[in-house]
Design a protein around this motif. Structure first.
Motif: not given
Length: 115
Positions: A92-104
């Motif tokens: 299963v391939y997941y996309c991840r976004s990284e912000l300052y101190l957060l990720h989704y």
């Protein structure tokens, strides 16, 4: 907040290609880095590829030369072009976004490579 929706997974024969897409919405301007990760049955989630605002990319050794991560100018869609697929790429391939101190994370898309 950032919402991520992956698409493009499926069943492919070994040696074939797939292109995954991840559409981002919400606080896109706050994203510093985007990436693709994968999780095979019974294994931990692992990094596949990442790209940052400066355009620097990073790949797992297992996919170097076969996979390419890219992103549109608006940083609203990140892609993963996967060539020369192997059965070991099944996950299963997941996309991840990284912000300052957060990720989704996105919800994931299944990629199955048959031998």
């Amino acid at each position: 907040q950032v919402q991520l929706v992956e698409s493009g997974g499926g069943l492919v024969q070994a040696g074939g290609s797939l292109r995954l897409s991840c559409a981002a919405s919400g606080s896109i301007i706050s994203i510093n880095r985007m990436g693709w990760y994968r999780q095979a049955p019974g294994k931990q989630r692992e990094l596949v590829a990442t790209i940052n605002r400066g355009g620097t990319t990073n790949y797992a050794d297992s996919v170097k030369g076969r996979f390419t991560i890219s992103i549109d100018n608006a940083w609203s869609t990140v892609y993963l072009q996967m060539n020369s697929l192997k059965p070991l790429d099944t996950a299963v391939y997941y996309c991840r976004s990284e912000l300052y101190l957060l990720h989704y994370w996105g919800q994931g898309t299944q990629v199955t490579v048959s031998s």
